[in-house]
Design a protein around this motif. Structure first.
Motif, PDB file in Angstrom:
ATOM      1  N   CYS A  31     -18.410 -49.546  21.152  1.00 50.85           N
ATOM      2  CA  CYS A  31     -17.721 -50.694  21.751  1.00 50.85           C
ATOM      3  C   CYS A  31     -17.252 -51.673  20.677  1.00 50.85           C
ATOM      4  O   CYS A  31     -16.120 -52.173  20.741  1.00 50.85           O
ATOM      5  CB  CYS A  31     -18.640 -51.403  22.742  1.00 50.85           C
ATOM      6  N   ASP A  32     -18.115 -51.915  19.707  1.00 46.72           N
ATOM      7  CA  ASP A  32     -17.775 -52.846  18.623  1.00 46.72           C
ATOM      8  C   ASP A  32     -16.636 -52.309  17.751  1.00 46.72           C
ATOM      9  O   ASP A  32     -15.892 -53.079  17.155  1.00 46.72           O
ATOM     10  CB  ASP A  32     -19.001 -53.125  17.749  1.00 46.72           C
ATOM     11  N   ALA A  33     -16.505 -51.001  17.670  1.00 37.38           N
ATOM     12  CA  ALA A  33     -15.419 -50.408  16.880  1.00 37.38           C
ATOM     13  C   ALA A  33     -14.094 -50.442  17.644  1.00 37.38           C
ATOM     14  O   ALA A  33     -13.035 -50.638  17.047  1.00 37.38           O
ATOM     15  CB  ALA A  33     -15.773 -48.972  16.504  1.00 37.38           C
ATOM     16  N   ILE A  34     -14.143 -50.262  18.962  1.00 35.91           N
ATOM     17  CA  ILE A  34     -12.916 -50.245  19.764  1.00 35.91           C
ATOM     18  C   ILE A  34     -12.370 -51.655  19.988  1.00 35.91           C
ATOM     19  O   ILE A  34     -11.156 -51.877  19.898  1.00 35.91           O
ATOM     20  CB  ILE A  34     -13.159 -49.553  21.121  1.00 35.91           C
ATOM     21  N   ARG A  35     -13.249 -52.602  20.277  1.00 31.43           N
ATOM     22  CA  ARG A  35     -12.842 -53.961  20.663  1.00 31.43           C
ATOM     23  C   ARG A  35     -11.809 -54.587  19.722  1.00 31.43           C
ATOM     24  O   ARG A  35     -10.758 -55.037  20.183  1.00 31.43           O
ATOM     25  CB  ARG A  35     -14.072 -54.862  20.780  1.00 31.43           C
ATOM     26  N   PRO A  36     -12.022 -54.617  18.406  1.00 37.69           N
ATOM     27  CA  PRO A  36     -11.040 -55.279  17.532  1.00 37.69           C
ATOM     28  C   PRO A  36      -9.718 -54.509  17.399  1.00 37.69           C
ATOM     29  O   PRO A  36      -8.732 -55.076  16.932  1.00 37.69           O
ATOM     30  CB  PRO A  36     -11.751 -55.371  16.182  1.00 37.69           C
ATOM     31  N   GLU A  37      -9.684 -53.265  17.829  1.00 35.26           N
ATOM     32  CA  GLU A  37      -8.468 -52.460  17.707  1.00 35.26           C
ATOM     33  C   GLU A  37      -7.581 -52.528  18.949  1.00 35.26           C
ATOM     34  O   GLU A  37      -6.462 -52.021  18.937  1.00 35.26           O
ATOM     35  CB  GLU A  37      -8.820 -51.003  17.391  1.00 35.26           C
ATOM     36  N   LEU A  38      -8.052 -53.170  20.009  1.00 36.95           N
ATOM     37  CA  LEU A  38      -7.280 -53.231  21.250  1.00 36.95           C
ATOM     38  C   LEU A  38      -5.899 -53.848  21.046  1.00 36.95           C
ATOM     39  O   LEU A  38      -4.900 -53.348  21.566  1.00 36.95           O
ATOM     40  CB  LEU A  38      -8.051 -53.992  22.324  1.00 36.95           C
ATOM     41  N   SER A  39      -5.832 -54.916  20.270  1.00 38.73           N
ATOM     42  CA  SER A  39      -4.526 -55.541  20.037  1.00 38.73           C
ATOM     43  C   SER A  39      -3.619 -54.608  19.231  1.00 38.73           C
ATOM     44  O   SER A  39      -2.416 -54.557  19.470  1.00 38.73           O
ATOM     45  CB  SER A  39      -4.670 -56.894  19.335  1.00 38.73           C
ATOM     46  N   ASN A  40      -4.193 -53.858  18.304  1.00 37.21           N
ATOM     47  CA  ASN A  40      -3.394 -52.879  17.550  1.00 37.21           C
ATOM     48  C   ASN A  40      -2.860 -51.789  18.482  1.00 37.21           C
ATOM     49  O   ASN A  40      -1.726 -51.351  18.335  1.00 37.21           O
ATOM     50  CB  ASN A  40      -4.222 -52.239  16.432  1.00 37.21           C
ATOM     51  N   PHE A  41      -3.676 -51.351  19.429  1.00 32.23           N
ATOM     52  CA  PHE A  41      -3.228 -50.337  20.381  1.00 32.23           C
ATOM     53  C   PHE A  41      -2.025 -50.852  21.166  1.00 32.23           C
ATOM     54  O   PHE A  41      -1.057 -50.128  21.390  1.00 32.23           O
ATOM     55  CB  PHE A  41      -4.332 -49.973  21.371  1.00 32.23           C
ATOM     56  N   ARG A  42      -2.079 -52.115  21.560  1.00 37.30           N
ATOM     57  CA  ARG A  42      -0.974 -52.692  22.330  1.00 37.30           C
ATOM     58  C   ARG A  42       0.289 -52.822  21.477  1.00 37.30           C
ATOM     59  O   ARG A  42       1.381 -52.512  21.929  1.00 37.30           O
ATOM     60  CB  ARG A  42      -1.374 -54.068  22.870  1.00 37.30           C
ATOM     61  N   VAL A  43       0.126 -53.268  20.237  1.00 34.70           N
ATOM     62  CA  VAL A  43       1.270 -53.483  19.348  1.00 34.70           C
ATOM     63  C   VAL A  43       1.876 -52.150  18.909  1.00 34.70           C
ATOM     64  O   VAL A  43       3.091 -51.980  18.902  1.00 34.70           O
ATOM     65  CB  VAL A  43       0.853 -54.323  18.112  1.00 34.70           C
ATOM     66  N   GLN A  44       1.048 -51.198  18.541  1.00 37.33           N
ATOM     67  CA  GLN A  44       1.519 -49.916  18.032  1.00 37.33           C
ATOM     68  C   GLN A  44       2.083 -49.015  19.126  1.00 37.33           C
ATOM     69  O   GLN A  44       2.852 -48.116  18.844  1.00 37.33           O
ATOM     70  CB  GLN A  44       0.373 -49.171  17.333  1.00 37.33           C
ATOM     71  N   GLY A  45       1.667 -49.255  20.353  1.00 41.80           N
ATOM     72  CA  GLY A  45       2.100 -48.408  21.461  1.00 41.80           C
ATOM     73  C   GLY A  45       1.108 -47.289  21.694  1.00 41.80           C
ATOM     74  O   GLY A  45       0.222 -47.043  20.879  1.00 41.80           O
ATOM     75  N   PRO A  46       1.267 -46.604  22.809  1.00 41.83           N
ATOM     76  CA  PRO A  46       0.283 -45.589  23.188  1.00 41.83           C
ATOM     77  C   PRO A  46       0.174 -44.408  22.220  1.00 41.83           C
ATOM     78  O   PRO A  46      -0.911 -43.902  22.003  1.00 41.83           O
ATOM     79  CB  PRO A  46       0.726 -45.118  24.567  1.00 41.83           C
TER      80      PRO A  46
END
Length: 146
Positions: free
Chosen positions: A71-86
């Motif tokens: 969870c701690d590894a995924i949480r900070p990457e959520l914004s990157n997922f949104r910006v980079q696209g699926p």
């Protein structure tokens, strides 16, 4: 964080990702679940059927610390997922999940649903945000391999 800076700041993740990618590419896949690799030796064709008494193998046991680590590894990457696209986000998710599994002795390739199980129990809000950002029905469908 820009894509290239992410990799330069995480050399162990990159090394693990390259190792996983090399392993996965060596395995190969035709996309057909009934497909088996050609070994070059003639074999007889047999059809195996599952016995009605066969039970599903239980999922791996994941410690609370390992679950929280995912969870701690995924949480900070959520914004990157949104910006980079699926598409790039899914690659990023694999770069998180595969090293996590290796680090904690969890066979993610043979039990992809462990990611959904762990995140559903430990951080359901992170799981839901990742599913929305990656545009998938569940996190198991993002994981590449076998």
């Amino acid at each position: 964080m820009p894509y290239s800076r992410w990799f330069t700041r995480r050399p162990l993740v990159l090394a693990a990702a390259l190792a996983v990618a090399g392993t996965l590419s060596a395995c190969g896949s035709s996309g057909d679940p009934g497909h088996t690799a050609h070994t070059g030796t003639p074999t007889s064709q047999t059809t195996a059927t599952a016995s009605p008494t066969t039970t599903a193998k239980p999922g791996p046991t994941v410690s609370d610390a390992a679950a929280q680590s995912l969870c701690d590894a995924i949480r900070p990457e959520l914004s990157n997922f949104r910006v980079q696209g699926p598409t790039l986000g899914r690659v990023g998710m694999n770069l998180i999940v595969h090293p996590w599994g290796l680090q904690h002795g969890i066979d993610v390739l043979n039990n992809k649903s462990v990611v959904d199980t762990v995140t559903s129990q430990t951080c359901p809000e992170v799981r839901q945000e990742a599913i929305e950002a990656l545009e998938v029905p569940d996190l198991a469908s993002v994981i590449v391999g076998r």
